[in-house]
Structure formats: structure tokens, C-alpha cells
Design an enzyme around this catalytic site. Sequence first.
Site, PDB file in Angstrom:
ATOM      1  N   SER A  69      65.107  -2.277 -35.269  1.00 34.98           N
ATOM      2  CA  SER A  69      63.374  -2.145 -35.723  1.00 34.98           C
ATOM      3  C   SER A  69      61.789  -2.177 -35.176  1.00 34.98           C
ATOM      4  O   SER A  69      60.766  -2.829 -35.583  1.00 34.98           O
ATOM      5  CB  SER A  69      62.955  -2.791 -36.983  1.00 34.98           C
ATOM      6  OG  SER A  69      64.314  -2.419 -38.094  1.00 34.98           O
ATOM      7  N   GLY A 114      60.138   4.031 -38.910  1.00 36.50           N
ATOM      8  CA  GLY A 114      58.843   4.738 -38.342  1.00 36.50           C
ATOM      9  C   GLY A 114      57.584   4.329 -38.978  1.00 36.50           C
ATOM     10  O   GLY A 114      56.935   5.298 -39.713  1.00 36.50           O
ATOM     11  N   TYR A 131      76.866  -0.497 -42.224  1.00 38.37           N
ATOM     12  CA  TYR A 131      76.888   0.806 -42.048  1.00 38.37           C
ATOM     13  C   TYR A 131      77.235   2.072 -43.169  1.00 38.37           C
ATOM     14  O   TYR A 131      78.487   2.139 -42.564  1.00 38.37           O
ATOM     15  CB  TYR A 131      76.234   1.087 -41.035  1.00 38.37           C
ATOM     16  CG  TYR A 131      75.111   0.428 -39.787  1.00 38.37           C
ATOM     17  CD1 TYR A 131      74.608  -0.986 -40.648  1.00 38.37           C
ATOM     18  CD2 TYR A 131      75.203   0.151 -38.164  1.00 38.37           C
ATOM     19  CE1 TYR A 131      73.805  -1.531 -40.506  1.00 38.37           C
ATOM     20  CE2 TYR A 131      74.204  -0.421 -38.066  1.00 38.37           C
ATOM     21  CZ  TYR A 131      73.996  -1.810 -38.821  1.00 38.37           C
ATOM     22  OH  TYR A 131      72.625  -2.325 -37.850  1.00 38.37           O
ATOM     23  N   PHE A 169      53.992   6.128 -37.737  1.00 35.33           N
ATOM     24  CA  PHE A 169      54.500   7.758 -37.757  1.00 35.33           C
ATOM     25  C   PHE A 169      54.287   8.170 -39.215  1.00 35.33           C
ATOM     26  O   PHE A 169      54.871   9.167 -39.541  1.00 35.33           O
ATOM     27  CB  PHE A 169      55.337   8.120 -37.310  1.00 35.33           C
ATOM     28  CG  PHE A 169      56.003   7.241 -36.099  1.00 35.33           C
ATOM     29  CD1 PHE A 169      55.017   8.048 -34.894  1.00 35.33           C
ATOM     30  CD2 PHE A 169      57.076   7.213 -36.108  1.00 35.33           C
ATOM     31  CE1 PHE A 169      55.925   7.253 -33.511  1.00 35.33           C
ATOM     32  CE2 PHE A 169      57.356   5.614 -34.638  1.00 35.33           C
ATOM     33  CZ  PHE A 169      56.325   5.870 -33.780  1.00 35.33           C
TER      34      PHE A 169
HETATM   35  N1  LIG Z   1      70.865  -7.123 -37.104  1.00 36.76           N
HETATM   36  C1  LIG Z   1      70.252  -6.218 -37.578  1.00 36.76           C
HETATM   37  O1  LIG Z   1      70.013  -6.785 -39.378  1.00 36.76           O
HETATM   38  C2  LIG Z   1      69.417  -4.533 -37.972  1.00 36.76           C
HETATM   39  C3  LIG Z   1      69.093  -4.186 -38.831  1.00 36.76           C
HETATM   40  C4  LIG Z   1      68.442  -3.566 -39.184  1.00 36.76           C
HETATM   41  C5  LIG Z   1      68.279  -2.651 -38.086  1.00 36.76           C
HETATM   42  N2  LIG Z   1      69.300  -2.592 -36.518  1.00 36.76           N
HETATM   43  C6  LIG Z   1      70.371  -2.113 -35.967  1.00 36.76           C
HETATM   44  O2  LIG Z   1      68.875  -0.978 -34.915  1.00 36.76           O
HETATM   45  C7  LIG Z   1      68.206  -0.591 -35.205  1.00 36.76           C
HETATM   46  C8  LIG Z   1      67.562   0.204 -35.654  1.00 36.76           C
HETATM   47  O3  LIG Z   1      67.218  -0.241 -36.721  1.00 36.76           O
HETATM   48  P1  LIG Z   1      65.578   1.229 -37.376  1.00 36.76           P
HETATM   49  O4  LIG Z   1      66.226   2.301 -37.271  1.00 36.76           O
HETATM   50  O5  LIG Z   1      65.019   0.363 -38.628  1.00 36.76           O
HETATM   51  O6  LIG Z   1      64.541   1.088 -36.410  1.00 36.76           O
HETATM   52  P2  LIG Z   1      63.336   2.203 -35.642  1.00 36.76           P
HETATM   53  O7  LIG Z   1      64.377   2.559 -34.461  1.00 36.76           O
HETATM   54  O8  LIG Z   1      61.993   1.237 -35.803  1.00 36.76           O
HETATM   55  O9  LIG Z   1      62.905   3.149 -36.571  1.00 36.76           O
HETATM   56  C9  LIG Z   1      63.850   4.306 -36.874  1.00 36.76           C
HETATM   57  C10 LIG Z   1      63.248   5.229 -38.024  1.00 36.76           C
HETATM   58  O10 LIG Z   1      61.904   5.877 -37.155  1.00 36.76           O
HETATM   59  C11 LIG Z   1      61.401   6.618 -36.908  1.00 36.76           C
HETATM   60  N3  LIG Z   1      60.914   7.394 -36.374  1.00 36.76           N
HETATM   61  C12 LIG Z   1      61.492   7.004 -34.303  1.00 36.76           C
HETATM   62  N4  LIG Z   1      60.628   7.507 -34.001  1.00 36.76           N
HETATM   63  C13 LIG Z   1      60.201   8.038 -34.414  1.00 36.76           C
HETATM   64  C14 LIG Z   1      58.999   8.882 -34.083  1.00 36.76           C
HETATM   65  N5  LIG Z   1      58.619   8.994 -32.712  1.00 36.76           N
HETATM   66  N6  LIG Z   1      58.633   9.618 -34.655  1.00 36.76           N
HETATM   67  C15 LIG Z   1      58.585   9.764 -35.951  1.00 36.76           C
HETATM   68  N7  LIG Z   1      59.797   8.865 -36.762  1.00 36.76           N
HETATM   69  C16 LIG Z   1      60.059   8.154 -36.067  1.00 36.76           C
HETATM   70  C17 LIG Z   1      63.368   7.738 -37.545  1.00 36.76           C
HETATM   71  O11 LIG Z   1      63.745   8.916 -37.494  1.00 36.76           O
HETATM   72  P3  LIG Z   1      63.933   9.780 -36.739  1.00 36.76           P
HETATM   73  O12 LIG Z   1      65.548   9.518 -36.446  1.00 36.76           O
HETATM   74  O13 LIG Z   1      64.023  10.645 -37.579  1.00 36.76           O
HETATM   75  O14 LIG Z   1      63.723   9.833 -35.499  1.00 36.76           O
HETATM   76  C18 LIG Z   1      64.070   6.544 -38.001  1.00 36.76           C
HETATM   77  O15 LIG Z   1      63.772   7.182 -38.639  1.00 36.76           O
HETATM   78  C19 LIG Z   1      69.602   0.405 -36.248  1.00 36.76           C
HETATM   79  O16 LIG Z   1      70.389   1.633 -35.931  1.00 36.76           O
HETATM   80  C20 LIG Z   1      70.312  -1.095 -36.684  1.00 36.76           C
HETATM   81  O17 LIG Z   1      71.720  -0.566 -35.479  1.00 36.76           O
HETATM   82  C21 LIG Z   1      69.879  -4.147 -36.853  1.00 36.76           C
END
Ligand SMILES: NC(=O)c1ccc[n+]([C@@H]2O[C@H](COP(=O)([O-])OP(=O)(O)OC[C@H]3O[C@@H](n4cnc5c(N)ncnc54)[C@H](OP(=O)(O)O)[C@@H]3O)[C@@H](O)[C@H]2O)c1
Length: 300
Positions: free
Chosen positions: A210, A215, A55, A218
Amino acid sequence: MNVQVSSKGSTFSRIVAGCMNWGEWGVNLTVNEAKELIDNCLDIGVTTFDHADIYGHYTTEKLFGKAIKGNHALREKIQLISKCGIKLVTPNRPDNNITSYDTSKGYIVKSVEESLKKLQTDYLDLLLIHRPSPLMNPNEIAEAFTKLKSKGKVLYFGVSNFTRTQFEMLNTFVPLTTNQIEISPLHLNPFLDGTLDQCITKNIRPMAYSTLAKGSFFASTPGDRVVRINEVANQLARKYNTTLDKILISWLIKHPSGIIPVIGSTKISRIQSAVDALKIRITDEEWFMIWEASMGKSVP
Ligand SMILES: NC(=O)c1ccc[n+]([C@@H]2O[C@H](COP(=O)([O-])OP(=O)(O)OC[C@H]3O[C@@H](n4cnc5c(N)ncnc54)[C@H](OP(=O)(O)O)[C@@H]3O)[C@@H](O)[C@H]2O)c1
């Protein structure tokens, strides 16, 4: 509220804070902002933090480490997850010529040792192999895990993005406590390909990333599938006097495998939303309304 990922695994908070967006790959928190976010997470019962070596191009663990540095009382209150196995092309890893995977014993052990140094901790609560490598040798991975466990450097082990058969293969050599996979109303494969069934069979909890499709729900110009899902989910949000994000998380929570959502937002109000979603109990028919909206057709 805390949950065990498996009968043999660590206890984690029911909602996990994902740290992928905390650093260079996202909002670039300062150390003080990271400290504040960690404290705020703890205040709402989110005590588990999900990292990966890669990361922020191998820099975000360091940011987090600076935020918890020397605070032994805090370390005992939190659980740290990290991942290894992906070799990224980045100026921080000049020897990597193409993106590839390495699950050799030497690489896993070295990667964990670097994560521990960056996170300024003596141990990880959970280590995941980030992606399944076609070249992975389960004997070597098991040896690495056994060595790390015997030295107290990692308490428990799991995998991420593994198919059922890949999980089964490695689990034959060394006990795995979770599979962290992508699950959301826009990513239904785990419901259909046996991944979640396997978690139930093995009595382990899946972790979902995810969950809000990065996101996409939204977006200012959403695609047709999102429009359909949001129409139904917003209807339910009105019924339950709540918000779209909480309905979407409650939809995941309803699954009998006990999915643990890993939340990607860096805004505490949105992490709080996921915690609030734990209290919402949509009905089976309402669950199928979102499923149908996602598939674009009713179940047979
Ligand atoms: N194991 C793997 O291969 C893998 C892959 C990807 C991710 N991950 C893990 O999973 C975590 C989450 O993944 P992700 O970031 O893809 O997931 P996510 O929670 O689906 O997406 C986060 C994004 O959505 C936006 N968001 C969330 N709630 C919102 C709302 N109510 N309104 C508007 N925008 C919103 C956030 O913006 P804001 O920050 O502005 O709220 C951020 O940009 C990562 O941090 C990581 O730890 C693991």
C-alpha cells in the site's frame, strides 16, 4: 535491478508486482491478460510477484498458475512470494466460521502445498506468515519452515505485519529474511515504532505494501492530509519533471533500510512508474517536506 532481502535470503527485483488485485479482488484478469502482464513486468525488470493464499478468496494464485503453467523457462526467471495463516470466511472455505489465524505446523505445510498446486510450481522463493497470531507458537512455525525447506518447497521465510518484538521472537527460532509491512506517506508508523530500525539492525530489507495508500493519493475527493501531501509532492514532481506517483515512491526508496515497494496496480504503465522512481533522488529537505505535510507540523 535485483536486490537481496537479507544476507541469507533470495534475490528479488527492486520493485515487486503485487497480485492482490489481479483476480476476483480487483480487475479479474483473464489468463491471457495475466500472461501478458507477467511478460510486460519481466520486460521492465520486475521479476518478483507477491501472492497470498487468500487473494481473490483463495482463487488468484490459481489464475497466476494457469498463466505460467508448463513454462519452466519462465519459472526460472521469476520469484514467487506467497503468504499463509489467515483463515477467511468465504464460500470457498465453508468450515471457517469467523476470520481467524492459524499458524500451526499442519496448517502452514498444508497451505503451502495448496499454494504450490495452484501456482503450478514446485517451490516458493519466499513464504510469509501473513499476520501475527496471538496464539502463534514459534517452535511450531520453525518446525513447519524447516520441513518445507528440507523438502525444497520453500527457499526462504519471512513475516508480514509483525511488530519488532513478534519478529524478534520468531527470528530467535528460525531465520527470517523480511517483514512485509504497510508504509506510505499516509502510514508512518514503521518509521516511528522501530520496525524499520530493526530491519537495518538485522540487515534485512523491509517490503512495503500500500505504498500509494491503495490509490488514496489519486482520489477525486481527497482528505485534508492527502491534499497537504499532494501539494508538496506535486511541487516536487514539477521540479523533477515527473509525476506524483513517482515522487511518492522515491520518498520511500530514500529510506536507508532499502525498502522494496510491492506495487498494487495492474497497469503496466503504473508499475513502470515505480521502476522509474528508482532513479529520482529527492533531497533530505524535500523528504522532510512530505513528512511535515503528512504530520501536519514540522519536526521538533
Ligand atoms: N502483507 C499484507 O498484509 C498486504 C496487504 C495489502 C497488500 N499487500 C500486497 O501489496 C500489494 C499492493 O497493495 P495495494 O494494492 O494496497 O497498494 P497500492 O499500490 O498502494 O494501491 C493500488 C491501488 O492504487 C491504484 N493506483 C496505483 N497507482 C495509481 C495512480 N498512479 N493513479 C491512480 N490510481 C493508482 C491502483 O489502481 P489501478 O490498478 O487502476 O492502477 C490500485 O487500485 C498487493 O497487491 C499485495 O501483493 C500485502
